[in-house]
Design a protein around this motif. Structure first.
Motif, PDB file in Angstrom:
ATOM      1  N   ARG A   1       0.837  -1.212   0.000  1.00  0.00           N
ATOM      2  CA  ARG A   1       0.000   0.000   0.000  1.00  0.00           C
ATOM      3  C   ARG A   1       0.868   1.257   0.000  1.00  0.00           C
ATOM      4  N   ALA A   2       1.976   1.202   0.704  1.00  0.00           N
ATOM      5  CA  ALA A   2       2.876   2.363   0.733  1.00  0.00           C
ATOM      6  C   ALA A   2       3.401   2.646  -0.675  1.00  0.00           C
ATOM      7  N   ARG A   3       3.812   1.600  -1.388  1.00  0.00           N
ATOM      8  CA  ARG A   3       4.296   1.797  -2.765  1.00  0.00           C
ATOM      9  C   ARG A   3       3.187   2.331  -3.666  1.00  0.00           C
ATOM     10  N   ILE A   4       1.984   1.806  -3.506  1.00  0.00           N
ATOM     11  CA  ILE A   4       0.855   2.256  -4.330  1.00  0.00           C
ATOM     12  C   ILE A   4       0.530   3.710  -4.035  1.00  0.00           C
ATOM     13  N   ARG A   5       0.549   4.079  -2.768  1.00  0.00           N
ATOM     14  CA  ARG A   5       0.263   5.475  -2.409  1.00  0.00           C
ATOM     15  C   ARG A   5       1.309   6.417  -3.003  1.00  0.00           C
ATOM     16  N   THR A   6       2.566   6.010  -2.971  1.00  0.00           N
ATOM     17  CA  THR A   6       3.622   6.839  -3.543  1.00  0.00           C
ATOM     18  C   THR A   6       3.415   7.007  -5.042  1.00  0.00           C
ATOM     19  N   MET A   7       3.113   5.920  -5.724  1.00  0.00           N
ATOM     20  CA  MET A   7       2.884   6.002  -7.171  1.00  0.00           C
ATOM     21  C   MET A   7       1.647   6.834  -7.490  1.00  0.00           C
ATOM     22  N   THR A   8       0.582   6.664  -6.708  1.00  0.00           N
ATOM     23  CA  THR A   8      -0.642   7.429  -6.936  1.00  0.00           C
ATOM     24  C   THR A   8      -0.377   8.925  -6.781  1.00  0.00           C
ATOM     25  N   GLY A   9       0.382   9.287  -5.771  1.00  0.00           N
ATOM     26  CA  GLY A   9       0.729  10.698  -5.587  1.00  0.00           C
ATOM     27  C   GLY A   9       1.526  11.247  -6.761  1.00  0.00           C
ATOM     28  N   GLY A  10       2.451  10.443  -7.249  1.00  0.00           N
ATOM     29  CA  GLY A  10       3.237  10.874  -8.409  1.00  0.00           C
ATOM     30  C   GLY A  10       2.385  11.023  -9.655  1.00  0.00           C
ATOM     31  N   PHE A  11       1.466  10.079  -9.867  1.00  0.00           N
ATOM     32  CA  PHE A  11       0.592  10.162 -11.036  1.00  0.00           C
ATOM     33  C   PHE A  11      -0.369  11.349 -10.934  1.00  0.00           C
ATOM     34  N   THR A  12      -0.875  11.601  -9.735  1.00  0.00           N
ATOM     35  CA  THR A  12      -1.761  12.750  -9.541  1.00  0.00           C
ATOM     36  C   THR A  12      -1.008  14.051  -9.802  1.00  0.00           C
ATOM     37  N   ALA A  13       0.217  14.143  -9.308  1.00  0.00           N
ATOM     38  CA  ALA A  13       1.028  15.337  -9.540  1.00  0.00           C
ATOM     39  C   ALA A  13       1.315  15.513 -11.031  1.00  0.00           C
ATOM     40  N   ALA A  14       1.638  14.432 -11.711  1.00  0.00           N
ATOM     41  CA  ALA A  14       1.898  14.515 -13.154  1.00  0.00           C
ATOM     42  C   ALA A  14       0.646  14.933 -13.910  1.00  0.00           C
ATOM     43  N   SER A  15      -0.482  14.401 -13.513  1.00  0.00           N
ATOM     44  CA  SER A  15      -1.751  14.776 -14.148  1.00  0.00           C
ATOM     45  C   SER A  15      -2.039  16.253 -13.941  1.00  0.00           C
ATOM     46  N   ASN A  16      -1.825  16.736 -12.721  1.00  0.00           N
ATOM     47  CA  ASN A  16      -2.039  18.158 -12.435  1.00  0.00           C
ATOM     48  C   ASN A  16      -1.103  19.025 -13.264  1.00  0.00           C
ATOM     49  N   ALA A  17       0.124  18.574 -13.425  1.00  0.00           N
ATOM     50  CA  ALA A  17       1.083  19.340 -14.231  1.00  0.00           C
ATOM     51  C   ALA A  17       0.651  19.355 -15.697  1.00  0.00           C
TER      52      ALA A  17
END
Length: 177
Positions: free
Chosen positions: A148-164
């Motif tokens: 779950r920790a790895r998934i949360r980290t990836m989700t945060g990165g994908f959300t940030a990339a999407s926002n960018a």
């Protein structure tokens, strides 16, 4: 007479228009700066939240692993105590046979001794299996938390990339050309 009134008004309007254009330029720059700050925040916030959530998941996984280690230790002690209890019972049984002057080598005494030894082995195995099941469960939970920790980290990165990807073209539309 009309020139006398309209000429100063026209000059004032021209000056006001220039000031307005300058103010518009400053306001436009400020708006762009605020958009950049908003974009940076929309990129950084999901990453920071994801990292905080991932850290919490990893901390919980570490607690579960510590609990599994403690369970293994307690299980070993419980197994030793169970075996000691059966050894005491077997010794008491031998003492009772000796008190009654029964032959410890008789088939009945041997049968009772073997039965007690099998019961001791069964009880010991039961304690070990229960402890192993608890330890396995805790280890599996810890592994799930790390995932779950790895998934949360990836989700945060994908959300940030999407926002960018959504925000940058709004600020700099010339990038789309």
């Amino acid at each position: 007479m009309c020139d006398f009134i309209f000429t100063p008004l026209a000059a004032a309007a021209t000056t006001a228009g220039g000031a307005t254009a300058g103010a518009t330029t400053i306001a436009g720059g400020l708006a762009t700066a605020l958009q950049v700050v908003g974009l940076a925040t929309s990129i950084a916030a999901p990453i920071m939240q994801a990292n905080a959530a991932a850290d919490a998941e990893r901390d919980y996984a570490a607690q579960l692993e510590a609990q599994a280690a403690q369970t293994r230790s307690l299980n070993a002690v419980q197994d030793q105590r169970t075996r000691a209890e059966y050894r005491r019972a077997i010794a008491q049984q031998r003492a009772n046979f000796s008190e009654r002057n029964l032959d410890l080598g008789s088939p009945s005494a041997e049968f009772l001794g073997q039965t007690a030894a099998r019961e001791m082995a069964f009880a010991s195995q039961s304690v070990r299996q229960t402890g192993q099941a608890q330890t396995t469960e805790l280890t599996n939970q810890a592994n799930a938390r790390r995932s779950r920790a790895r998934i949360r980290t990836m989700t945060g990165g994908f959300t940030a990339a999407s926002n960018a990807l959504e925000g940058v073209p709004q600020i700099w539309p010339e990038l789309l050309e």
